[in-house]
Design a protein around this motif. Structure first.
Motif, short mmCIF file in Angstrom:
data_model
loop_
_atom_site.label_atom_id
_atom_site.label_comp_id
_atom_site.label_asym_id
_atom_site.label_seq_id
_atom_site.Cartn_x
_atom_site.Cartn_y
_atom_site.Cartn_z
N LEU A 270 115.52 50.16 15.22
CA LEU A 270 115.46 51.19 16.26
C LEU A 270 116.51 52.27 16.00
N ALA A 271 117.70 51.85 15.60
CA ALA A 271 118.77 52.82 15.34
C ALA A 271 118.35 53.84 14.29
N ASN A 272 117.67 53.35 13.25
CA ASN A 272 117.29 54.27 12.18
C ASN A 272 116.20 55.24 12.61
N PHE A 354 123.30 46.14 18.90
CA PHE A 354 123.29 46.33 17.44
C PHE A 354 122.82 47.74 17.08
N CYS A 355 121.89 48.24 17.87
CA CYS A 355 121.36 49.59 17.64
C CYS A 355 122.51 50.62 17.77
N MET A 391 125.54 58.61 21.94
CA MET A 391 124.49 57.73 22.45
C MET A 391 124.76 56.28 22.02
N GLY A 392 125.25 56.11 20.78
CA GLY A 392 125.58 54.76 20.32
C GLY A 392 126.58 54.09 21.26
N ARG A 393 127.56 54.88 21.67
CA ARG A 393 128.56 54.34 22.61
C ARG A 393 127.92 53.95 23.94
N ASP A 394 127.03 54.80 24.45
CA ASP A 394 126.36 54.47 25.71
C ASP A 394 125.55 53.17 25.58
#
Ligand code: SR1
Ligand code: MG
Length: 421
Positions: A270-272, A354-355, A391-394
């Protein structure tokens, strides 16, 4: 120190015909006259040599591990044994998720090489996403692959003897896991030697590194990755490990395979897609930006819904392991669907964390992704990367309240409108 068997020798385009001409599985596919084969080295990854060998009779791929990290050189030795783990993972993925991985023709452990199917007309998904190309069936394929491998490698499906034997086997992939443990979970959060980031991101990076609460959470996720041996993971499921035509999807490169938490592969994946989504303003024009970003959002949502549906289907039809056995539920006239729902929630929450972490590391530590890295203008690159960092931090900090994928997609759309620098 570099360690390799005495007879190990890295292949070259000049030696490959002589070296592989004597391998029956290769000769039957390319023909016995090795002088007529044509080899090209096409590896653009961080770790290995990859050759395409063609003849009038056929084509195949030869992947060979080097005793060091290709992208760094001999100063970073890496065990050849990773080819063994990749081969073992491919064998299991083939039977657990049929049709998704390349066919294996030959494995040579002492040469750390795998000979496999040439995926004609397939391109690395990351480049397709950068080029604005759509792939029919992509989300369904990825959702099914992740669900099938997660479920069928775990105590939900495998008999306990096999599951424990496989856990013992794949937990020996220690050196590759160390790369993940440092590059993904640790280095982004302090000024590690091999880190780098785009000029202009300094204030955001400083804010992340000062965020002790977030670093504690990331360590909780590292503890899960390193210690929760729940299923056989692909271990490196980014868009560079997926090859597609415009309607076919295959998954490659499981050399980071290990036992770990079920949400890891899903979260990486999903992250990618989210990073591909954020990078789009650099590649599209006003006419096609929105529609292509909408398509990526649809893919993200459909991966998760397919994953859940497929996992639920397997839960009902293949729950043959020690966990939540029918003996305790269905055989007693009781419903196990509450357990299924709770299990899916646990996987989802892990995936969200993980995302978020993957969305940090591709911008802050070694091994950046081409989606951002190919953006030439540092001002544009940093402004798009900042969206991913925040967004990663959120995601990491709001795991508890992010119950479904629609919230994640909405969050990405929201950041996509923000000026984060
Ligand atoms: C130094 S190796 C860096 C990365 O390349 C691989 O594809 C993995 O993603 C790893 O983290
Ligand atoms: Mg790889």
């Amino acid at each position: 120190m570099i360690q390799k068997p005495a007879d190990y020798e890295a292949l070259t385009t000049a030696t490959i015909a002589d070296r592989l001409g004597i391998v029956e599985a290769v000769a039957t596919r390319l023909g016995r006259d090795a002088a007529k084969w044509n080899a090209a080295e096409i590896g653009d990854g961080n770790l290995n040599l990859v050759f395409v060998v063609k003849s009038a009779e056929g084509a195949l791929v030869v992947k060979q591990a080097l005793p060091y990290l290709r992208v760094i050189g001999e100063s970073w030795p890496l065990p050849l044994k990773r080819a063994f783990f990749e081969y073992q993972a491919l064998v299991r993925q083939k039977s657990r998720a049929p049709g998704f991985v390349p066919e294996i023709y030959h494995f040579d452990e002492s040469q750390a090489l795998i000979v496999m199917e040439y995926l004609a007309d397939h391109t690395i998904l990351r480049y397709k996403l950068m080029a604005g190309e759509r792939v029919e069936g992509l989300a369904g394929a990825m959702g099914r692959f992740v669900a099938q491998t997660a479920f069928r490698g775990s105590d939900l499906a495998l008999d306990i003897d096999s599951r424990k034997a496989d856990t013992c086997l794949f937990l020996q992939n220690v050196e590759l896991c160390k790369i993940t443990e440092s590059l993904i979970f640790t280095d982004p959060y302090f000024p590690a030697e091999r880190n780098r980031h785009t000029v202009g991101l300094d204030p955001v990076v400083a804010m992340l590194r000062e965020d002790t609460a977030m670093k504690v959470r990331v360590q909780h996720f590292l503890a899960k990755f390193a210690g929760h041996a729940e299923t056989l993971l692909h271990g490196d499921l980014h868009s560079g490990s997926i090859m597609c035509t415009d309607r076919a999807t295959r998954i490659i490169d499981p050399e980071f395979a290990t036992y770990g938490p079920m949400g890891f592969d899903l979260g990486m994946l999903l992250a990618n897609f989210i990073m591909a989504f954020f990078s789009q303003p650099a590649y599209r024009n006003a006419h096609n930006l929105q529609s292509y970003q909408d398509w990526i959002c649809d893919v993200i949502a459909e991966i998760v819904s397919t994953f859940e549906k497929e996992f639920a289907r397997l839960w009902k039809s293949e729950r043959t392991g020690i966990l939540y056995p029918a003996t305790l539920f269905e055989d007693q006239g009781q419903d196990a669907s509450v357990a299924l729902w709770e299990k899916l929630q646990m996987i989802w929450k892990d995936a969200v964390g993980f995302c978020g972490i993957e969305m940090h590391r591709r911008i802050l530590s070694l091994a950046h992704n081409a989606d951002f890295e190919s953006i030439e203008d540092p001002a544009q690159r940093s402004s798009l990367e900042a969206r991913s960092l925040l967004m990663g931090r959120d995601l990491i900090m709001q795991v508890e309240s992010l119950d479904d994928c629609a919230q994640i997609v909405e969050m990405a759309r929201d950041y996509n409108r923000r000026d984060c620098l």
